[in-house]
Design a protein around this motif. Structure first.
Motif, PDB file in Angstrom:
ATOM      1  N   TYR A  28       0.721  -1.437  -0.030  1.00 38.04           N
ATOM      2  CA  TYR A  28       0.031   0.237   0.048  1.00 38.04           C
ATOM      3  C   TYR A  28       0.953   1.348   0.156  1.00 38.04           C
ATOM      4  CZ  TYR A  28       0.136  -0.577   5.050  1.00 38.04           C
ATOM      5  OH  TYR A  28       0.492  -0.575   6.555  1.00 38.04           O
ATOM      6  N   GLN A  29       2.021   1.213   0.383  1.00 39.88           N
ATOM      7  CA  GLN A  29       3.007   2.223   0.311  1.00 39.88           C
ATOM      8  C   GLN A  29       3.186   2.521  -1.063  1.00 39.88           C
ATOM      9  OE1 GLN A  29       3.821   4.286   2.694  1.00 39.88           O
ATOM     10  NE2 GLN A  29       5.056   5.639   1.251  1.00 39.88           N
ATOM     11  N   VAL A  30       3.158   2.057  -2.032  1.00 46.49           N
ATOM     12  CA  VAL A  30       3.360   2.165  -3.476  1.00 46.49           C
ATOM     13  C   VAL A  30       2.046   2.157  -4.396  1.00 46.49           C
ATOM     14  CG1 VAL A  30       4.430   1.520  -5.711  1.00 46.49           C
ATOM     15  CG2 VAL A  30       5.542   1.088  -3.507  1.00 46.49           C
ATOM     16  N   ASP A  31       1.412   3.363  -4.265  1.00 45.05           N
ATOM     17  CA  ASP A  31       0.068   3.716  -5.155  1.00 45.05           C
ATOM     18  C   ASP A  31      -0.985   2.973  -4.648  1.00 45.05           C
ATOM     19  OD1 ASP A  31       1.721   5.160  -7.270  1.00 45.05           O
ATOM     20  OD2 ASP A  31       2.100   3.323  -8.511  1.00 45.05           O
ATOM     21  N   GLY A  32      -0.835   2.417  -3.367  1.00 45.13           N
ATOM     22  CA  GLY A  32      -2.018   1.928  -2.676  1.00 45.13           C
ATOM     23  C   GLY A  32      -2.261   0.556  -2.733  1.00 45.13           C
ATOM     24  N   CYS A  33      -3.304   0.049  -2.027  1.00 48.56           N
ATOM     25  CA  CYS A  33      -3.407  -1.572  -1.862  1.00 48.56           C
ATOM     26  C   CYS A  33      -3.964  -2.128  -3.241  1.00 48.56           C
ATOM     27  CB  CYS A  33      -4.383  -1.711  -0.768  1.00 48.56           C
ATOM     28  SG  CYS A  33      -3.729  -1.000   0.775  1.00 48.56           S
ATOM     29  N   ASP A  34      -2.990  -2.561  -3.952  1.00 48.14           N
ATOM     30  CA  ASP A  34      -3.445  -3.011  -5.149  1.00 48.14           C
ATOM     31  C   ASP A  34      -2.793  -4.339  -5.626  1.00 48.14           C
ATOM     32  OD1 ASP A  34      -1.064  -2.105  -5.937  1.00 48.14           O
ATOM     33  OD2 ASP A  34      -1.739  -0.476  -7.081  1.00 48.14           O
ATOM     34  N   ALA A  35      -1.752  -4.738  -4.641  1.00 51.92           N
ATOM     35  CA  ALA A  35      -0.947  -6.184  -4.987  1.00 51.92           C
ATOM     36  C   ALA A  35      -0.182  -5.881  -6.039  1.00 51.92           C
ATOM     37  CB  ALA A  35      -1.928  -7.087  -5.260  1.00 51.92           C
ATOM     38  N   SER A  36       0.390  -4.706  -6.412  1.00 56.22           N
ATOM     39  CA  SER A  36       1.466  -4.354  -7.412  1.00 56.22           C
ATOM     40  C   SER A  36       2.781  -4.960  -6.807  1.00 56.22           C
ATOM     41  CB  SER A  36       1.782  -2.961  -7.461  1.00 56.22           C
ATOM     42  OG  SER A  36       1.889  -2.190  -6.354  1.00 56.22           O
ATOM     43  N   VAL A  37       2.905  -5.077  -5.531  1.00 55.87           N
ATOM     44  CA  VAL A  37       4.387  -5.553  -5.274  1.00 55.87           C
ATOM     45  C   VAL A  37       4.583  -7.043  -5.970  1.00 55.87           C
ATOM     46  CG1 VAL A  37       3.276  -6.547  -2.964  1.00 55.87           C
ATOM     47  CG2 VAL A  37       5.602  -5.713  -3.257  1.00 55.87           C
ATOM     48  N   LEU A  38       3.494  -7.850  -5.973  1.00 57.97           N
ATOM     49  CA  LEU A  38       3.631  -9.157  -6.232  1.00 57.97           C
ATOM     50  C   LEU A  38       3.891  -9.402  -7.913  1.00 57.97           C
ATOM     51  CD1 LEU A  38       0.645 -10.465  -4.421  1.00 57.97           C
ATOM     52  CD2 LEU A  38       2.825 -10.571  -3.787  1.00 57.97           C
TER      53      LEU A  38
ATOM     54  N   ASP B  18       7.679  -9.933 -14.600  1.00 55.98           N
ATOM     55  CA  ASP B  18       7.616 -10.407 -15.824  1.00 55.98           C
ATOM     56  C   ASP B  18       7.746 -11.788 -15.919  1.00 55.98           C
ATOM     57  OD1 ASP B  18       7.832  -7.809 -16.809  1.00 55.98           O
ATOM     58  OD2 ASP B  18      10.027  -7.618 -16.789  1.00 55.98           O
ATOM     59  N   SER B  19       8.149 -12.566 -14.821  1.00 50.86           N
ATOM     60  CA  SER B  19       7.962 -13.737 -14.461  1.00 50.86           C
ATOM     61  C   SER B  19       8.293 -14.305 -13.128  1.00 50.86           C
ATOM     62  CB  SER B  19       9.261 -14.550 -15.267  1.00 50.86           C
ATOM     63  OG  SER B  19      10.510 -14.319 -14.504  1.00 50.86           O
ATOM     64  N   SER B  20       7.998 -15.463 -12.716  1.00 49.26           N
ATOM     65  CA  SER B  20       7.973 -15.799 -11.306  1.00 49.26           C
ATOM     66  C   SER B  20       9.492 -15.502 -10.621  1.00 49.26           C
ATOM     67  CB  SER B  20       7.585 -17.085 -11.097  1.00 49.26           C
ATOM     68  OG  SER B  20       8.696 -18.254 -11.771  1.00 49.26           O
ATOM     69  N   SER B  21      10.342 -15.339 -11.415  1.00 49.36           N
ATOM     70  CA  SER B  21      11.760 -14.991 -10.872  1.00 49.36           C
ATOM     71  C   SER B  21      11.791 -13.679 -11.040  1.00 49.36           C
ATOM     72  CB  SER B  21      12.647 -15.885 -11.461  1.00 49.36           C
ATOM     73  OG  SER B  21      12.927 -15.643 -12.789  1.00 49.36           O
TER      74      SER B  21
ATOM     75  N   LEU C 126       6.509 -13.934  -0.652  1.00 47.24           N
ATOM     76  CA  LEU C 126       5.618 -13.936  -1.992  1.00 47.24           C
ATOM     77  C   LEU C 126       5.079 -15.366  -2.407  1.00 47.24           C
ATOM     78  CD1 LEU C 126       7.567 -11.293  -2.006  1.00 47.24           C
ATOM     79  CD2 LEU C 126       6.949 -11.317  -4.386  1.00 47.24           C
ATOM     80  N   ASP C 127       5.829 -16.401  -1.808  1.00 51.14           N
ATOM     81  CA  ASP C 127       5.298 -17.742  -2.163  1.00 51.14           C
ATOM     82  C   ASP C 127       4.300 -18.127  -1.100  1.00 51.14           C
ATOM     83  OD1 ASP C 127       7.114 -17.706   0.159  1.00 51.14           O
ATOM     84  OD2 ASP C 127       7.564 -19.760   0.019  1.00 51.14           O
ATOM     85  N   THR C 128       4.323 -17.491  -0.003  1.00 49.31           N
ATOM     86  CA  THR C 128       2.756 -17.838   0.764  1.00 49.31           C
ATOM     87  C   THR C 128       1.676 -17.056  -0.011  1.00 49.31           C
ATOM     88  OG1 THR C 128       4.400 -17.884   2.523  1.00 49.31           O
ATOM     89  CG2 THR C 128       1.920 -17.435   3.117  1.00 49.31           C
ATOM     90  N   ILE C 129       1.877 -16.028  -0.484  1.00 47.94           N
ATOM     91  CA  ILE C 129       0.581 -15.419  -1.144  1.00 47.94           C
ATOM     92  C   ILE C 129       0.357 -16.244  -2.358  1.00 47.94           C
ATOM     93  CG2 ILE C 129      -0.284 -13.538  -2.310  1.00 47.94           C
ATOM     94  CD1 ILE C 129       0.236 -12.900   0.935  1.00 47.94           C
ATOM     95  N   ASP C 130       1.588 -16.745  -3.194  1.00 53.53           N
ATOM     96  CA  ASP C 130       1.228 -17.548  -4.255  1.00 53.53           C
ATOM     97  C   ASP C 130       0.318 -18.631  -3.725  1.00 53.53           C
ATOM     98  OD1 ASP C 130       2.863 -15.956  -5.767  1.00 53.53           O
ATOM     99  OD2 ASP C 130       4.387 -17.100  -5.564  1.00 53.53           O
ATOM    100  N   GLU C 131       0.573 -19.529  -2.822  1.00 60.25           N
ATOM    101  CA  GLU C 131       0.145 -20.669  -2.468  1.00 60.25           C
ATOM    102  C   GLU C 131      -1.377 -20.563  -1.893  1.00 60.25           C
ATOM    103  OE1 GLU C 131       2.425 -22.357   0.795  1.00 60.25           O
ATOM    104  OE2 GLU C 131       4.080 -22.784  -0.538  1.00 60.25           O
ATOM    105  N   ILE C 132      -1.651 -19.115  -1.274  1.00 58.06           N
ATOM    106  CA  ILE C 132      -3.093 -19.139  -0.935  1.00 58.06           C
ATOM    107  C   ILE C 132      -3.978 -18.749  -2.137  1.00 58.06           C
ATOM    108  CG2 ILE C 132      -4.269 -17.206   0.384  1.00 58.06           C
ATOM    109  CD1 ILE C 132      -2.141 -16.852   2.283  1.00 58.06           C
ATOM    110  N   LYS C 133      -3.344 -18.042  -2.998  1.00 54.55           N
ATOM    111  CA  LYS C 133      -3.916 -17.540  -4.385  1.00 54.55           C
ATOM    112  C   LYS C 133      -4.356 -18.817  -5.126  1.00 54.55           C
ATOM    113  CE  LYS C 133      -5.729 -15.071  -7.840  1.00 54.55           C
ATOM    114  NZ  LYS C 133      -6.868 -14.613  -7.352  1.00 54.55           N
TER     115      LYS C 133
END
Length: 315
Positions: free
Chosen positions: A75-85, A88-91, A107-114
């Motif tokens: 949310y520090q970068v342009d608000g709460c929009d999941a941009s941090v995730l 261009d690829s998983s790496s 980030l892998d924890t968020i990946d697993e939840i998603k």
């Protein structure tokens, strides 16, 4: 060898006020967000987030601080929009290429939840909501525990991310009190709330004002073996617990960065540091108001944004 301070939230609470059973009371609808937004479209959404976050925290006690920091850097970068995730690829995660995102983890924890949510409710639950719900679980499930927070949901995801935007909007490691106040003030957060919310960015050097004994400990840490030629130290002696130890340590010359000693001396912030070190309840209360504002900051709602199928990619 380089010395880096491991960034993390200093607080893990979002309670405006507590009811008799200890559950945080909050508005049921704010700026297009609402409680239990997925009650009909994906009733098990919040349960799945809880289960996955719990599993990650059992396996790695540092998960709580990492998930909270991830929420802040989103949310520090342009608000709460999941941009941090996004990347261009998983790496190659675009915003995490910024030096100010050094040490971003889980980030892998968020990946697993998603992935789990997609198998149950395809393209329904946003990555932005997952980040905030996971932060809630990090608070509640932390060592020594925190309050169960009613998190508003209904956010949607952005399809764009920018290293340059992260460089521009995330705070510098050597941030001053003036800059700290300005950054939070732009989001309508008071000085008192800003002190409670204060988190530490990566630093290339420790605070020269720290006590000699603490400096000696850090010197040992930084001269010892490490992975990738980087050593880590935390800003809080009880980093995996839910408490106000940071403020006590800062007042006793055991801060890690310059901003730590600065906020314990500046007349605009000192009284808040002292009060939060004395009263855990007042620290929680003031943190709650600021965190609530940040967690809803520039959230994409309604027809703005999309629900990404994959946390790392645009649809």
């Amino acid at each position: 060898m380089g010395f880096e301070a491991f960034p993390m939230f200093l607080a893990m609470a979002l309670w405006a006020s507590f009811s008799a059973n200890g559950v945080a009371d909050t508005a049921e609808r704010v700026d297009g967000l609402e409680l239990h937004f997925y009650r009909d479209s994906c009733p098990s959404a919040e349960v799945i987030v809880k289960q996955k976050a719990r599993t990650s925290m059992v396996g790695d006690p540092s998960t709580a601080a990492a998930l909270l920091r991830l929420a802040f850097h989103d949310y520090q970068v342009d608000g709460c929009d999941a941009s941090v995730l996004l990347g261009d690829s998983s790496s190659l995660i675009t915003e995490t290429l910024s030096g100010k995102n050094f040490g971003i983890q889980k980030l892998d924890t968020i990946d697993e939840i998603k992935s789990s949510l997609e198998s149950v409710c395809p393209q329904t639950v946003s990555c932005a909501d997952i980040i905030q719900l996971a932060a809630r679980e990090a608070i509640f499930l932390s060592r020594q525990g925190g309050p169960y927070i009613e998190v508003l949901t209904g956010r949607r995801d952005t399809l764009a991310a920018s290293k340059e935007r992260a460089d521009e909007q995330l705070p510098e490691a050597d941030i001053s009190v003036d800059e700290l106040i300005e950054i939070f003030g732009q989001k309508n957060i008071s000085i008192e709330e800003g002190v409670a919310l204060h988190s530490l960015a990566p630093a290339a050097r420790a605070d020269p004002a720290i006590s000699p004994s603490h400096a000696f400990v850090l010197k040992i840490i930084c001269s010892g073996p490490s992975v990738s030629d980087v050593a880590f130290a935390t800003n809080d002696a009880t980093a995996i617990s839910f408490d106000n130890r940071y403020f006590i340590d800062t007042l006793n010359g055991r801060g890690l960065l310059k901003i730590d000693s600065d906020i314990s001396r500046d007349p605009r912030t000192l009284s808040h540091v002292v009060r939060f070190g004395i009263s855990l309840e007042q620290f929680f209360e003031r943190f709650s108001y600021g965190f609530s504002k940040l967690s809803n900051y520039k959230a994409l709602v309604g027809d703005v944004g999309k629900i990404r199928r994959d946390s790392r990619f645009s649809n």
